[in-house]
Design an enzyme around this catalytic site. Structure first.
Site, short mmCIF file in Angstrom:
data_model
loop_
_atom_site.label_atom_id
_atom_site.label_comp_id
_atom_site.label_asym_id
_atom_site.label_seq_id
_atom_site.Cartn_x
_atom_site.Cartn_y
_atom_site.Cartn_z
CE LYS A 97 64.15 61.15 42.16
NZ LYS A 97 65.19 60.12 41.92
CG ASP A 144 57.42 57.17 58.94
OD1 ASP A 144 56.84 56.70 59.93
OD2 ASP A 144 58.56 56.80 58.60
CB VAL A 180 55.01 50.06 52.41
CG1 VAL A 180 54.37 49.23 53.51
CG2 VAL A 180 54.82 51.54 52.69
P1 IMP Z 1 58.40 61.66 57.51
O1 IMP Z 1 59.08 62.99 57.49
O2 IMP Z 1 58.99 60.73 58.53
O3 IMP Z 1 56.90 61.76 57.64
O4 IMP Z 1 58.80 60.95 56.18
C1 IMP Z 1 58.09 61.06 55.06
C2 IMP Z 1 58.85 60.54 53.86
O5 IMP Z 1 59.70 59.40 54.17
C3 IMP Z 1 57.85 60.04 52.87
O6 IMP Z 1 57.42 61.07 52.03
C4 IMP Z 1 58.61 58.94 52.15
O7 IMP Z 1 59.31 59.50 51.08
C5 IMP Z 1 59.57 58.40 53.19
N1 IMP Z 1 59.02 57.18 53.82
C6 IMP Z 1 58.53 57.04 55.05
N2 IMP Z 1 58.11 55.80 55.28
C7 IMP Z 1 58.35 55.10 54.16
C8 IMP Z 1 58.11 53.73 53.75
O8 IMP Z 1 57.58 52.85 54.48
N3 IMP Z 1 58.48 53.39 52.48
C9 IMP Z 1 59.06 54.29 51.63
N4 IMP Z 1 59.28 55.58 51.95
C10 IMP Z 1 58.94 55.98 53.21
#
Ligand code: IMP
Ligand code: MG
Length: 182
Positions: free
Chosen positions: A46, A106, A156
């Site tokens: 979302k 992230d 965040v």
């Molecule tokens: P990744 O697979 O670790 O890159 O995670 C990506 C997903 O994790 C993002 O699309 C967000 O939905 C969630 N996410 C990562 N960091 C944050 C944050 O600081 N706040 C809120 N959601 C986060």
């Protein structure tokens, strides 16, 4: 929504003006890069819904939108890289110019999976646009063509980003107070 800061937010990291500037910059770049071409914005639900809505209005050209919802298995605040598709795209992407729209990059594990999954469907091209890029957190190399803002390593919320489904409606991006999750 007023501009007053939410009591659970420790500080504002990016104001709505800064977010708008970054969005406009990416919109202009996309308009230039895809001149005369149709582009499909694949929005990752979302978190990216607000960014996509604003970005789409900053693109001067032929745009379509579609949505995907994914969830990572494992710990809530951490990506495991194992992704489950909760909602798939409505239409085929074969032969189309695709841009995946994300809220935040992230670890990069979610996007790595999505890229592979969508690439296998035979798009004409595929790029990524992320509003936030968390510095130094990537566990995998992801070529992200459009980056809005570099984000320090805080959790965040706001502007689509949540903690336990809350705070998505904040017009700014802020650092969540640790007391909320500790
Ligand atoms: P990744 O697979 O670790 O890159 O995670 C990506 C997903 O994790 C993002 O699309 C967000 O939905 C969630 N996410 C990562 N960091 C944050 C944050 O600081 N706040 C809120 N959601 C986060
Ligand atoms: Mg997300």
């Amino acid at each position: 929504m007023t501009d007053s800061i939410h009591p659970d937010v420790k500080s504002i990291l990016f104001s709505k003006e800064e977010i708008h500037e970054a969005t406009l910059r990416i919109g202009k770049q996309i308009s230039k890069d895809y001149q005369g071409e149709k582009v499909l914005l694949v929005t990752v639900l979302k978190g990216a819904f607000i960014f996509m809505a604003d970005l789409a209005r900053c693109i001067d050209g032929d745009v379509e939108v579609d949505f995907m919802a994914v969830s990572s298995y494992g710990a809530e605040a951490k990506s495991s890289g194992v992704v489950r598709i909760l909602k798939d795209l409505n239409a085929p992407v074969e032969g189309r110019h695709v841009i995946i729209i994300e809220d935040i990059l992230d670890s990069g594990l979610t996007l790595k999976y999505l890229l592979k999954n969508i690439k296998a469907r035979g798009p004409l091209s595929i790029e990524i646009a992320t509003l936030l890029f968390k510095e130094g957190k990537q566990q995998t190399r992801i070529d992200c063509k459009y980056i809005g803002l570099l984000c320090p390593d805080y959790f965040v919320v706001g502007y689509g980003l949540d903690y336990n489904e809350r705070y998505r409606n904040l017009p700014y991006i802020g650092v969540l107070d640790e007391s909320v999750y500790s």
